[in-house]
Write an enzyme that holds these catalytic residues in place. Structure first.
Site, PDB file in Angstrom:
ATOM      1  N   LYS A   1       6.011   5.464  11.499  1.00 56.63           N
ATOM      2  CA  LYS A   1       5.027   6.544  11.325  1.00 56.63           C
ATOM      3  C   LYS A   1       5.615   7.894  11.704  1.00 56.63           C
ATOM      4  O   LYS A   1       5.131   8.938  11.305  1.00 56.63           O
ATOM      5  CB  LYS A   1       3.793   6.291  12.210  1.00 56.63           C
ATOM      6  CG  LYS A   1       3.094   4.957  11.949  1.00 56.63           C
ATOM      7  CD  LYS A   1       2.358   4.950  10.633  1.00 56.63           C
ATOM      8  CE  LYS A   1       1.606   3.664  10.390  1.00 56.63           C
ATOM      9  NZ  LYS A   1       1.231   3.495   8.980  1.00 56.63           N
TER      10      LYS A   1
ATOM     11  N   LEU B   1       0.869  -1.179   0.000  1.00 57.92           N
ATOM     12  CA  LEU B   1       0.000   0.000   0.000  1.00 57.92           C
ATOM     13  C   LEU B   1       0.905   1.229   0.000  1.00 57.92           C
ATOM     14  O   LEU B   1       1.603   1.497   0.977  1.00 57.92           O
ATOM     15  CB  LEU B   1      -0.912  -0.033   1.230  1.00 57.92           C
ATOM     16  CG  LEU B   1      -1.762  -1.317   1.346  1.00 57.92           C
ATOM     17  CD1 LEU B   1      -2.483  -1.366   2.693  1.00 57.92           C
ATOM     18  CD2 LEU B   1      -2.765  -1.432   0.207  1.00 57.92           C
ATOM     19  N   ASN B   2       0.904   1.948  -1.116  1.00 59.27           N
ATOM     20  CA  ASN B   2       1.876   3.018  -1.327  1.00 59.27           C
ATOM     21  C   ASN B   2       1.181   4.347  -1.650  1.00 59.27           C
ATOM     22  O   ASN B   2       1.651   5.113  -2.466  1.00 59.27           O
ATOM     23  CB  ASN B   2       2.819   2.599  -2.479  1.00 59.27           C
ATOM     24  CG  ASN B   2       3.928   3.604  -2.726  1.00 59.27           C
ATOM     25  OD1 ASN B   2       4.563   4.077  -1.789  1.00 59.27           O
ATOM     26  ND2 ASN B   2       4.153   3.952  -3.973  1.00 59.27           N
TER      27      ASN B   2
ATOM     28  N   GLY C   1       0.452   6.812   0.582  1.00 55.60           N
ATOM     29  CA  GLY C   1       0.653   7.881   1.561  1.00 55.60           C
ATOM     30  C   GLY C   1       1.819   8.804   1.251  1.00 55.60           C
ATOM     31  O   GLY C   1       2.835   8.389   0.696  1.00 55.60           O
TER      32      GLY C   1
ATOM     33  N   ASP D   1       5.226   1.108   4.824  1.00 59.83           N
ATOM     34  CA  ASP D   1       6.061   1.625   5.929  1.00 59.83           C
ATOM     35  C   ASP D   1       6.159   0.634   7.098  1.00 59.83           C
ATOM     36  O   ASP D   1       6.739   0.955   8.131  1.00 59.83           O
ATOM     37  CB  ASP D   1       5.551   2.992   6.409  1.00 59.83           C
ATOM     38  CG  ASP D   1       4.153   2.929   7.013  1.00 59.83           C
ATOM     39  OD1 ASP D   1       3.600   1.823   7.163  1.00 59.83           O
ATOM     40  OD2 ASP D   1       3.612   3.997   7.349  1.00 59.83           O
TER      41      ASP D   1
ATOM     42  N   GLY E   1      -8.807   5.602   1.281  1.00 58.51           N
ATOM     43  CA  GLY E   1      -8.386   4.564   2.232  1.00 58.51           C
ATOM     44  C   GLY E   1      -8.042   3.267   1.527  1.00 58.51           C
ATOM     45  O   GLY E   1      -8.404   3.041   0.374  1.00 58.51           O
ATOM     46  N   HIS E   2      -7.333   2.361   2.243  1.00 58.59           N
ATOM     47  CA  HIS E   2      -6.841   1.154   1.556  1.00 58.59           C
ATOM     48  C   HIS E   2      -7.904   0.088   1.323  1.00 58.59           C
ATOM     49  O   HIS E   2      -7.669  -0.894   0.628  1.00 58.59           O
ATOM     50  CB  HIS E   2      -5.612   0.576   2.252  1.00 58.59           C
ATOM     51  CG  HIS E   2      -5.659   0.556   3.745  1.00 58.59           C
ATOM     52  ND1 HIS E   2      -6.677  -0.048   4.445  1.00 58.59           N
ATOM     53  CD2 HIS E   2      -4.804   1.063   4.669  1.00 58.59           C
ATOM     54  CE1 HIS E   2      -6.444   0.089   5.748  1.00 58.59           C
ATOM     55  NE2 HIS E   2      -5.327   0.767   5.911  1.00 58.59           N
TER      56      HIS E   2
END
Length: 497
Positions: A385, A102-103, A105, A242, A211-212
Protein backbone atom coordinates in the site's frame (compact mmCIF):
# COMPACT_ATOMS: atom_id res chain seq x y z
CA UNK A 1 -44.47 16.66 17.10
CA UNK A 2 -45.35 13.10 18.16
CA UNK A 3 -42.93 10.30 17.33
CA UNK A 4 -45.35 8.92 14.71
CA UNK A 5 -45.69 12.37 13.19
CA UNK A 6 -41.91 12.81 13.06
CA UNK A 7 -41.33 9.48 11.35
CA UNK A 8 -44.11 10.23 8.82
CA UNK A 9 -42.48 13.60 8.13
CA UNK A 10 -39.08 11.91 7.62
CA UNK A 11 -40.69 9.38 5.26
CA UNK A 12 -42.17 12.18 3.13
CA UNK A 13 -38.75 13.92 2.98
CA UNK A 14 -37.12 10.62 2.01
CA UNK A 15 -39.62 9.94 -0.76
CA UNK A 16 -39.17 13.46 -2.14
CA UNK A 17 -35.41 13.06 -2.12
CA UNK A 18 -35.63 9.72 -3.93
CA UNK A 19 -37.88 11.31 -6.54
CA UNK A 20 -35.43 14.21 -7.02
CA UNK A 21 -32.51 11.81 -7.42
CA UNK A 22 -34.52 9.69 -9.89
CA UNK A 23 -35.20 12.81 -12.01
CA UNK A 24 -31.52 13.84 -11.91
CA UNK A 25 -30.40 10.36 -12.98
CA UNK A 26 -32.93 10.34 -15.83
CA UNK A 27 -31.51 13.70 -17.02
CA UNK A 28 -27.96 12.28 -16.91
CA UNK A 29 -29.07 9.18 -18.84
CA UNK A 30 -30.41 11.31 -21.71
CA UNK A 31 -26.82 12.55 -22.29
CA UNK A 32 -25.46 9.01 -22.86
CA UNK A 33 -24.42 8.20 -26.46
CA UNK A 34 -26.54 5.38 -27.96
CA UNK A 35 -23.71 2.78 -27.81
CA UNK A 36 -23.29 3.46 -24.06
CA UNK A 37 -26.97 3.81 -23.22
CA UNK A 38 -27.69 0.27 -21.95
CA UNK A 39 -24.47 0.13 -19.94
CA UNK A 40 -25.07 3.55 -18.36
CA UNK A 41 -28.66 2.62 -17.55
CA UNK A 42 -27.48 -0.52 -15.67
CA UNK A 43 -24.97 1.57 -13.71
CA UNK A 44 -27.53 4.21 -12.76
CA UNK A 45 -30.12 1.57 -11.81
CA UNK A 46 -27.53 -0.05 -9.56
CA UNK A 47 -26.79 3.31 -7.99
CA UNK A 48 -30.49 3.99 -7.39
CA UNK A 49 -30.86 0.70 -5.50
CA UNK A 50 -27.83 1.53 -3.36
CA UNK A 51 -29.08 5.07 -2.72
CA UNK A 52 -32.53 3.73 -1.70
CA UNK A 53 -30.88 1.46 0.87
CA UNK A 54 -28.66 4.31 2.07
CA UNK A 55 -31.76 6.38 2.88
CA UNK A 56 -33.39 3.45 4.71
CA UNK A 57 -30.41 2.51 6.90
CA UNK A 58 -28.94 4.91 9.42
CA UNK A 59 -25.89 4.66 11.67
CA UNK A 60 -23.67 1.63 12.30
CA UNK A 61 -25.47 -1.40 10.97
CA UNK A 62 -24.53 -3.89 13.68
CA UNK A 63 -26.20 -4.40 17.01
CA UNK A 64 -23.16 -4.88 19.23
CA UNK A 65 -25.08 -7.07 21.67
CA UNK A 66 -25.71 -9.66 18.94
CA UNK A 67 -22.05 -10.14 18.01
CA UNK A 68 -20.70 -13.53 19.06
CA UNK A 69 -17.49 -15.42 18.52
CA UNK A 70 -17.73 -17.66 15.46
CA UNK A 71 -18.31 -21.38 16.26
CA UNK A 72 -15.08 -23.44 16.43
CA UNK A 73 -15.58 -25.28 13.13
CA UNK A 74 -16.54 -22.16 11.15
CA UNK A 75 -12.92 -20.93 11.02
CA UNK A 76 -10.55 -23.78 10.16
CA UNK A 77 -6.79 -23.63 10.66
CA UNK A 78 -4.91 -23.81 7.35
CA UNK A 79 -2.77 -26.68 8.68
CA UNK A 80 -5.89 -28.83 9.01
CA UNK A 81 -6.86 -28.10 5.39
CA UNK A 82 -3.31 -28.90 4.31
CA UNK A 83 -3.13 -32.28 6.07
CA UNK A 84 -5.80 -33.58 3.67
CA UNK A 85 -3.09 -33.50 1.01
CA UNK A 86 -3.71 -33.13 -2.71
CA UNK A 87 -5.63 -35.34 -5.12
CA UNK A 88 -3.89 -37.20 -7.97
CA UNK A 89 -5.90 -35.23 -10.49
CA UNK A 90 -4.76 -31.70 -9.60
CA UNK A 91 -5.27 -30.63 -13.22
CA UNK A 92 -8.98 -31.42 -13.23
CA UNK A 93 -9.42 -29.47 -9.98
CA UNK A 94 -7.47 -26.47 -11.34
CA UNK A 95 -9.45 -26.48 -14.58
CA UNK A 96 -12.54 -25.53 -12.56
CA UNK A 97 -10.91 -22.34 -11.24
CA UNK A 98 -10.92 -18.74 -12.47
CA UNK A 99 -8.53 -16.20 -10.91
CA UNK A 100 -9.99 -12.69 -10.50
CA UNK A 101 -7.81 -9.74 -9.49
CA UNK A 102 -9.29 -6.47 -8.26
CA UNK A 103 -7.56 -3.93 -10.48
CA UNK A 104 -9.61 -0.75 -10.02
CA UNK A 105 -7.10 1.29 -8.01
CA UNK A 106 -4.73 4.03 -9.12
CA UNK A 107 -1.19 4.47 -7.83
CA UNK A 108 -1.89 8.02 -6.63
CA UNK A 109 -1.22 7.25 -2.94
CA UNK A 110 2.34 6.32 -3.97
CA UNK A 111 2.73 9.35 -6.24
CA UNK A 112 2.20 7.41 -9.49
CA UNK A 113 -0.12 8.12 -12.39
CA UNK A 114 -2.18 5.31 -13.90
CA UNK A 115 -3.15 1.88 -12.54
CA UNK A 116 -1.41 0.76 -9.38
CA UNK A 117 -0.92 -2.70 -10.91
CA UNK A 118 1.64 -1.21 -13.34
CA UNK A 119 4.05 -0.04 -10.63
CA UNK A 120 7.36 -1.95 -10.66
CA UNK A 121 7.75 -3.98 -7.49
CA UNK A 122 10.56 -6.45 -8.01
CA UNK A 123 13.32 -6.81 -10.66
CA UNK A 124 11.42 -4.45 -12.99
CA UNK A 125 8.29 -6.66 -12.67
CA UNK A 126 4.95 -4.97 -12.00
CA UNK A 127 2.11 -6.41 -9.89
CA UNK A 128 0.47 -7.47 -13.15
CA UNK A 129 3.64 -9.14 -14.47
CA UNK A 130 3.98 -11.20 -11.29
CA UNK A 131 0.31 -12.24 -11.43
CA UNK A 132 0.61 -13.40 -15.06
CA UNK A 133 3.85 -15.27 -14.26
CA UNK A 134 2.19 -17.10 -11.35
CA UNK A 135 -0.75 -18.31 -13.43
CA UNK A 136 1.38 -19.18 -16.44
CA UNK A 137 3.56 -21.29 -14.13
CA UNK A 138 0.44 -23.14 -12.89
CA UNK A 139 -0.83 -23.75 -16.41
CA UNK A 140 2.54 -25.04 -17.63
CA UNK A 141 3.22 -27.19 -14.56
CA UNK A 142 -0.15 -28.92 -14.49
CA UNK A 143 -1.08 -28.59 -18.18
CA UNK A 144 -4.22 -26.61 -17.27
CA UNK A 145 -6.16 -23.63 -18.52
CA UNK A 146 -6.69 -21.30 -15.53
CA UNK A 147 -7.82 -17.91 -16.88
CA UNK A 148 -7.00 -14.52 -15.34
CA UNK A 149 -9.77 -11.94 -15.07
CA UNK A 150 -9.10 -8.31 -14.18
CA UNK A 151 -11.87 -6.19 -12.69
CA UNK A 152 -10.87 -2.72 -13.89
CA UNK A 153 -12.48 0.60 -13.10
CA UNK A 154 -13.03 3.43 -15.59
CA UNK A 155 -9.81 4.89 -14.09
CA UNK A 156 -7.62 1.88 -14.97
CA UNK A 157 -9.30 0.20 -17.95
CA UNK A 158 -7.66 1.98 -20.86
CA UNK A 159 -4.08 1.86 -19.53
CA UNK A 160 -4.45 -1.78 -18.47
CA UNK A 161 -5.78 -2.90 -21.86
CA UNK A 162 -2.85 -1.22 -23.63
CA UNK A 163 -0.38 -3.19 -21.55
CA UNK A 164 -2.15 -6.55 -21.92
CA UNK A 165 -0.85 -6.92 -25.47
CA UNK A 166 2.58 -7.77 -24.09
CA UNK A 167 1.16 -11.02 -22.64
CA UNK A 168 -0.24 -12.28 -25.95
CA UNK A 169 2.32 -15.09 -26.06
CA UNK A 170 1.93 -16.14 -22.43
CA UNK A 171 0.04 -19.30 -21.59
CA UNK A 172 -2.75 -17.42 -19.83
CA UNK A 173 -6.08 -16.30 -21.23
CA UNK A 174 -6.73 -12.80 -19.88
CA UNK A 175 -10.20 -11.25 -19.67
CA UNK A 176 -11.28 -7.87 -18.33
CA UNK A 177 -14.55 -6.33 -17.25
CA UNK A 178 -15.33 -2.95 -15.74
CA UNK A 179 -16.86 -2.29 -12.38
CA UNK A 180 -19.76 0.16 -12.33
CA UNK A 181 -19.47 3.92 -12.55
CA UNK A 182 -21.60 5.73 -9.98
CA UNK A 183 -22.23 9.46 -9.47
CA UNK A 184 -20.81 11.15 -6.39
CA UNK A 185 -23.44 13.01 -4.40
CA UNK A 186 -23.33 16.43 -2.82
CA UNK A 187 -23.08 15.99 0.96
CA UNK A 188 -25.59 18.77 1.64
CA UNK A 189 -28.28 18.23 -1.00
CA UNK A 190 -27.67 14.48 -1.51
CA UNK A 191 -28.14 15.05 -5.25
CA UNK A 192 -25.67 13.83 -7.91
CA UNK A 193 -22.84 16.23 -8.73
CA UNK A 194 -22.70 15.00 -12.36
CA UNK A 195 -24.69 16.86 -14.96
CA UNK A 196 -23.98 14.44 -17.84
CA UNK A 197 -22.14 11.16 -18.51
CA UNK A 198 -18.86 12.67 -19.67
CA UNK A 199 -15.56 12.51 -17.74
CA UNK A 200 -14.17 15.80 -18.92
CA UNK A 201 -14.25 19.38 -17.69
CA UNK A 202 -16.30 19.98 -14.56
CA UNK A 203 -17.45 16.36 -14.67
CA UNK A 204 -13.98 14.86 -14.16
CA UNK A 205 -14.53 14.30 -10.45
CA UNK A 206 -18.26 13.58 -10.62
CA UNK A 207 -17.95 9.80 -10.94
CA UNK A 208 -16.38 7.01 -8.87
CA UNK A 209 -16.04 3.20 -8.89
CA UNK A 210 -18.21 1.94 -5.97
CA UNK A 211 -15.78 -0.38 -4.15
CA UNK A 212 -15.02 -4.04 -4.82
CA UNK A 213 -18.41 -5.21 -3.53
CA UNK A 214 -19.59 -4.23 -7.00
CA UNK A 215 -17.90 -7.37 -8.41
CA UNK A 216 -21.03 -9.51 -8.16
CA UNK A 217 -23.26 -7.27 -10.27
CA UNK A 218 -20.55 -6.20 -12.75
CA UNK A 219 -19.23 -9.73 -13.31
CA UNK A 220 -22.79 -10.94 -13.89
CA UNK A 221 -23.67 -8.01 -16.18
CA UNK A 222 -20.47 -8.46 -18.22
CA UNK A 223 -21.60 -11.92 -19.38
CA UNK A 224 -18.32 -13.47 -18.18
CA UNK A 225 -20.04 -15.26 -15.29
CA UNK A 226 -22.26 -17.22 -17.71
CA UNK A 227 -19.34 -17.83 -20.07
CA UNK A 228 -17.25 -19.47 -17.33
CA UNK A 229 -20.16 -21.52 -15.98
CA UNK A 230 -20.71 -22.72 -19.55
CA UNK A 231 -17.05 -23.80 -19.68
CA UNK A 232 -17.48 -25.90 -16.54
CA UNK A 233 -15.69 -23.49 -14.18
CA UNK A 234 -16.94 -23.68 -10.58
CA UNK A 235 -15.03 -21.24 -8.36
CA UNK A 236 -13.41 -17.84 -8.58
CA UNK A 237 -10.41 -16.92 -6.42
CA UNK A 238 -10.70 -13.16 -5.82
CA UNK A 239 -7.94 -11.00 -4.34
CA UNK A 240 -6.43 -7.52 -4.50
CA UNK A 241 -3.80 -7.22 -7.22
CA UNK A 242 -1.47 -5.44 -4.76
CA UNK A 243 -1.49 -8.40 -2.33
CA UNK A 244 1.62 -10.29 -3.44
CA UNK A 245 0.84 -13.16 -1.05
CA UNK A 246 -2.47 -14.00 -2.76
CA UNK A 247 -1.37 -16.90 -4.95
CA UNK A 248 -3.54 -19.87 -5.95
CA UNK A 249 -3.47 -22.33 -3.05
CA UNK A 250 -4.03 -25.93 -4.17
CA UNK A 251 -4.95 -27.18 -0.68
CA UNK A 252 -7.78 -24.66 -0.27
CA UNK A 253 -8.97 -25.37 -3.81
CA UNK A 254 -8.99 -29.13 -3.12
CA UNK A 255 -10.95 -28.55 0.11
CA UNK A 256 -13.61 -26.71 -1.93
CA UNK A 257 -13.77 -29.25 -4.74
CA UNK A 258 -13.80 -32.25 -2.40
CA UNK A 259 -15.60 -31.06 0.74
CA UNK A 260 -14.91 -33.42 3.68
CA UNK A 261 -18.57 -33.64 4.69
CA UNK A 262 -19.86 -33.71 1.13
CA UNK A 263 -21.60 -30.37 1.66
CA UNK A 264 -20.36 -27.79 -0.83
CA UNK A 265 -19.02 -24.55 0.59
CA UNK A 266 -20.09 -21.48 -1.41
CA UNK A 267 -17.75 -18.91 0.11
CA UNK A 268 -14.32 -19.10 1.77
CA UNK A 269 -12.68 -16.07 3.35
CA UNK A 270 -8.99 -16.32 4.15
CA UNK A 271 -8.31 -14.66 7.49
CA UNK A 272 -5.02 -14.33 9.34
CA UNK A 273 -3.95 -13.41 12.87
CA UNK A 274 -3.97 -9.72 13.75
CA UNK A 275 -0.82 -7.87 14.71
CA UNK A 276 -0.78 -4.34 16.15
CA UNK A 277 -0.61 -3.07 12.56
CA UNK A 278 -3.95 -4.64 11.60
CA UNK A 279 -6.24 -3.47 14.40
CA UNK A 280 -8.54 -1.69 11.96
CA UNK A 281 -9.00 -4.72 9.68
CA UNK A 282 -12.48 -6.24 9.27
CA UNK A 283 -13.09 -9.36 11.38
CA UNK A 284 -15.32 -12.44 11.11
CA UNK A 285 -18.00 -12.84 13.75
CA UNK A 286 -21.14 -14.89 14.30
CA UNK A 287 -24.22 -12.69 13.89
CA UNK A 288 -27.81 -13.90 13.86
CA UNK A 289 -26.68 -17.43 13.13
CA UNK A 290 -24.44 -16.54 10.17
CA UNK A 291 -20.77 -15.77 9.64
CA UNK A 292 -20.52 -12.04 9.12
CA UNK A 293 -17.72 -9.63 8.27
CA UNK A 294 -17.72 -6.63 10.59
CA UNK A 295 -15.74 -3.57 9.49
CA UNK A 296 -14.59 -0.80 11.83
CA UNK A 297 -17.01 1.66 10.14
CA UNK A 298 -19.98 -0.43 11.32
CA UNK A 299 -18.91 -0.52 14.97
CA UNK A 300 -20.74 1.84 17.37
CA UNK A 301 -18.26 4.45 18.70
CA UNK A 302 -18.49 3.14 22.27
CA UNK A 303 -17.12 -0.24 21.15
CA UNK A 304 -14.33 0.78 18.74
CA UNK A 305 -11.55 0.10 21.29
CA UNK A 306 -13.01 -3.32 22.00
CA UNK A 307 -13.12 -4.03 18.24
CA UNK A 308 -9.43 -3.08 17.93
CA UNK A 309 -8.46 -5.42 20.77
CA UNK A 310 -6.05 -8.08 19.49
CA UNK A 311 -7.06 -10.40 22.33
CA UNK A 312 -10.82 -10.40 21.65
CA UNK A 313 -10.84 -10.22 17.85
CA UNK A 314 -7.75 -12.17 16.89
CA UNK A 315 -8.17 -12.42 13.12
CA UNK A 316 -8.87 -10.11 10.18
CA UNK A 317 -9.97 -10.48 6.57
CA UNK A 318 -7.15 -10.68 3.98
CA UNK A 319 -9.65 -10.16 1.12
CA UNK A 320 -8.50 -13.43 -0.45
CA UNK A 321 -11.88 -15.02 -1.25
CA UNK A 322 -12.99 -18.25 -2.93
CA UNK A 323 -16.56 -18.01 -4.23
CA UNK A 324 -18.87 -20.42 -6.05
CA UNK A 325 -19.85 -19.17 -9.52
CA UNK A 326 -23.20 -20.97 -9.43
CA UNK A 327 -23.99 -19.33 -6.08
CA UNK A 328 -23.12 -15.84 -7.41
CA UNK A 329 -25.47 -16.41 -10.36
CA UNK A 330 -28.29 -17.67 -8.12
CA UNK A 331 -28.01 -14.84 -5.59
CA UNK A 332 -27.57 -12.16 -8.24
CA UNK A 333 -30.72 -13.32 -10.03
CA UNK A 334 -32.65 -13.37 -6.75
CA UNK A 335 -31.27 -9.91 -5.87
CA UNK A 336 -30.22 -11.54 -2.59
CA UNK A 337 -26.63 -10.38 -2.10
CA UNK A 338 -26.68 -8.21 0.98
CA UNK A 339 -23.69 -5.96 1.69
CA UNK A 340 -23.50 -3.11 4.20
CA UNK A 341 -23.11 0.35 2.70
CA UNK A 342 -19.84 2.14 3.33
CA UNK A 343 -20.28 5.93 3.26
CA UNK A 344 -16.99 7.42 2.09
CA UNK A 345 -16.76 11.24 2.46
CA UNK A 346 -14.48 13.09 0.02
CA UNK A 347 -13.62 16.70 -0.73
CA UNK A 348 -13.26 17.54 -4.43
CA UNK A 349 -10.49 19.82 -5.74
CA UNK A 350 -12.83 22.82 -5.78
CA UNK A 351 -13.65 22.28 -2.09
CA UNK A 352 -17.08 20.65 -2.56
CA UNK A 353 -17.89 18.00 0.06
CA UNK A 354 -19.32 14.85 -1.48
CA UNK A 355 -20.06 11.30 -0.41
CA UNK A 356 -19.46 8.02 -2.22
CA UNK A 357 -21.61 4.99 -1.45
CA UNK A 358 -19.52 1.83 -1.59
CA UNK A 359 -19.66 -1.86 -0.69
CA UNK A 360 -16.98 -4.45 0.14
CA UNK A 361 -16.80 -7.86 -1.57
CA UNK A 362 -16.27 -9.80 1.69
CA UNK A 363 -19.42 -8.35 3.29
CA UNK A 364 -21.52 -10.69 1.12
CA UNK A 365 -20.30 -13.74 3.07
CA UNK A 366 -23.56 -13.86 5.05
CA UNK A 367 -25.60 -14.27 1.86
CA UNK A 368 -23.88 -17.53 0.87
CA UNK A 369 -24.54 -21.05 2.16
CA UNK A 370 -22.09 -23.03 4.27
CA UNK A 371 -19.50 -20.21 4.37
CA UNK A 372 -16.12 -20.85 5.94
CA UNK A 373 -13.15 -18.89 7.26
CA UNK A 374 -9.67 -20.39 6.85
CA UNK A 375 -6.95 -19.03 9.12
CA UNK A 376 -3.98 -18.85 6.75
CA UNK A 377 -0.31 -18.05 7.43
CA UNK A 378 0.63 -14.38 7.38
CA UNK A 379 2.63 -15.03 4.18
CA UNK A 380 -0.65 -15.02 2.22
CA UNK A 381 -1.19 -11.38 3.18
CA UNK A 382 1.55 -9.24 1.65
CA UNK A 383 -0.13 -6.03 0.50
CA UNK A 384 1.87 -3.17 -0.95
CA UNK A 385 0.00 0.00 0.00
CA UNK A 386 2.97 2.30 0.67
CA UNK A 387 6.67 2.60 -0.16
CA UNK A 388 7.38 1.15 3.31
CA UNK A 389 5.70 -2.07 2.08
CA UNK A 390 7.55 -1.76 -1.22
CA UNK A 391 10.90 -1.70 0.60
CA UNK A 392 10.05 -5.04 2.26
CA UNK A 393 9.13 -6.84 -0.97
CA UNK A 394 12.12 -5.43 -2.87
CA UNK A 395 14.56 -6.54 -0.17
CA UNK A 396 16.44 -9.78 0.43
CA UNK A 397 13.74 -10.79 2.93
CA UNK A 398 12.02 -12.40 -0.07
CA UNK A 399 13.07 -14.51 -3.00
CA UNK A 400 11.14 -14.51 -6.26
CA UNK A 401 10.22 -17.72 -8.04
CA UNK A 402 7.76 -17.97 -10.96
CA UNK A 403 6.08 -14.72 -9.91
CA UNK A 404 5.66 -15.77 -6.26
CA UNK A 405 7.49 -14.17 -3.34
CA UNK A 406 8.59 -16.41 -0.49
CA UNK A 407 10.28 -15.43 2.75
CA UNK A 408 14.03 -16.10 2.65
CA UNK A 409 15.13 -19.18 4.60
CA UNK A 410 17.95 -17.04 6.00
CA UNK A 411 15.46 -14.93 7.96
CA UNK A 412 15.33 -16.37 11.47
CA UNK A 413 11.95 -14.89 12.45
CA UNK A 414 8.69 -15.74 10.70
CA UNK A 415 7.49 -12.10 10.88
CA UNK A 416 8.55 -9.18 8.72
CA UNK A 417 10.21 -6.10 10.25
CA UNK A 418 8.14 -3.03 11.02
CA UNK A 419 9.17 -0.32 8.54
CA UNK A 420 8.09 3.32 8.70
CA UNK A 421 9.48 5.59 6.01
CA UNK A 422 8.77 9.33 6.39
CA UNK A 423 7.04 11.68 3.96
CA UNK A 424 10.21 12.23 1.88
CA UNK A 425 9.78 8.62 0.70
CA UNK A 426 6.00 8.67 -0.04
CA UNK A 427 6.31 8.94 -3.83
CA UNK A 428 7.84 5.96 -5.61
CA UNK A 429 10.24 8.13 -7.64
CA UNK A 430 11.56 9.88 -4.48
CA UNK A 431 11.85 6.54 -2.69
CA UNK A 432 13.88 5.01 -5.54
CA UNK A 433 16.15 8.07 -5.68
CA UNK A 434 16.97 7.73 -1.96
CA UNK A 435 18.20 4.12 -2.15
CA UNK A 436 21.28 3.44 -4.30
CA UNK A 437 20.53 -0.19 -3.60
CA UNK A 438 18.03 -1.86 -1.26
CA UNK A 439 19.68 -2.54 2.13
CA UNK A 440 20.26 -6.02 3.58
CA UNK A 441 17.33 -6.43 5.99
CA UNK A 442 17.53 -10.10 6.97
CA UNK A 443 18.21 -9.30 10.62
CA UNK A 444 16.11 -6.13 10.88
CA UNK A 445 13.31 -5.83 13.47
CA UNK A 446 12.29 -2.20 13.15
CA UNK A 447 13.22 0.70 10.87
CA UNK A 448 12.04 4.30 11.20
CA UNK A 449 13.34 6.92 8.77
CA UNK A 450 12.33 10.58 8.89
CA UNK A 451 13.50 13.61 6.95
CA UNK A 452 16.05 14.04 4.15
CA UNK A 453 17.88 10.68 4.27
CA UNK A 454 19.68 8.74 1.52
CA UNK A 455 21.20 5.25 1.55
CA UNK A 456 24.40 4.29 -0.26
CA UNK A 457 25.02 0.86 -1.80
CA UNK A 458 25.26 -2.36 0.24
CA UNK A 459 24.01 -0.92 3.53
CA UNK A 460 23.08 -3.49 6.18
CA UNK A 461 20.34 -2.84 8.77
CA UNK A 462 19.97 -5.03 11.89
CA UNK A 463 17.84 -4.93 15.04
CA UNK A 464 16.17 -1.57 15.62
CA UNK A 465 17.40 1.31 13.47
CA UNK A 466 16.04 4.87 13.74
CA UNK A 467 17.33 7.57 11.39
CA UNK A 468 16.04 11.11 11.87
CA UNK A 469 17.27 14.09 9.88
CA UNK A 470 15.91 17.26 11.46
CA UNK A 471 14.41 19.98 9.32
CA UNK A 472 17.13 21.54 7.16
CA UNK A 473 19.58 18.70 7.89
CA UNK A 474 20.48 15.79 5.63
CA UNK A 475 21.78 12.34 6.47
CA UNK A 476 23.63 10.22 3.89
CA UNK A 477 24.17 6.66 5.09
CA UNK A 478 27.54 5.74 3.53
CA UNK A 479 27.99 2.76 1.19
CA UNK A 480 28.72 -0.50 3.05
CA UNK A 481 27.55 0.89 6.42
CA UNK A 482 26.28 -1.64 8.99
CA UNK A 483 23.72 -0.14 11.36
CA UNK A 484 22.76 -2.40 14.25
CA UNK A 485 20.48 -1.12 17.05
CA UNK A 486 21.42 2.47 16.16
CA UNK A 487 19.79 5.85 16.41
CA UNK A 488 21.22 8.30 13.85
CA UNK A 489 20.17 11.94 14.03
CA UNK A 490 21.47 15.39 13.19
CA UNK A 491 23.42 16.03 10.01
CA UNK A 492 25.63 13.55 8.15
CA UNK A 493 26.79 14.53 4.65
CA UNK A 494 29.02 12.21 2.68
CA UNK A 495 31.00 14.41 0.30
CA UNK A 496 32.41 13.10 -2.96
CA UNK A 497 36.21 13.52 -3.10
Amino acid sequence: MSQDGASQFQEVIRQELELSVKKELEKILTTAPSHEFEHTKKDLDGFRKLFHRFLQEKGPSVDWGKIQRPPEDSIQPYEKIKTRGLPDNISSVLNKLVVVKLNGGLGTSMGCKGPKSLIGVRNENTFLDLTVQQIEHLNKTYNTDVPLVLMNSFNTDEDTKKILQKYNHCRVKIYTFNQSRYPRINKESLLPVAKNVSFSGENTEAWYPPGHGDIYASFYNSGLLDTFIGEGKEYIFVSNIDNLGATVDLYILNHLMNPPNGKPCEFVMEVTNKTRADVKGGTLTQYEGKLRLVEIAQVPKAHVDEFKSVSKFKIFNTNNLWISLAAVKRLQEQNAIDMEIIVNPKTLDGGLNVIQLETAVGAAIKSFENSLGINVPRSRFLPVKTTSDLLLVMSNLYSLNAGSLTMSEKREFPTVPLVKLGSSFTKVQDYLRRFESIPDMLELDHLTVSGDVTFGKHVSLKGTVIIIANHGDRIDIPPGAVLENKIVSGNLRILDH
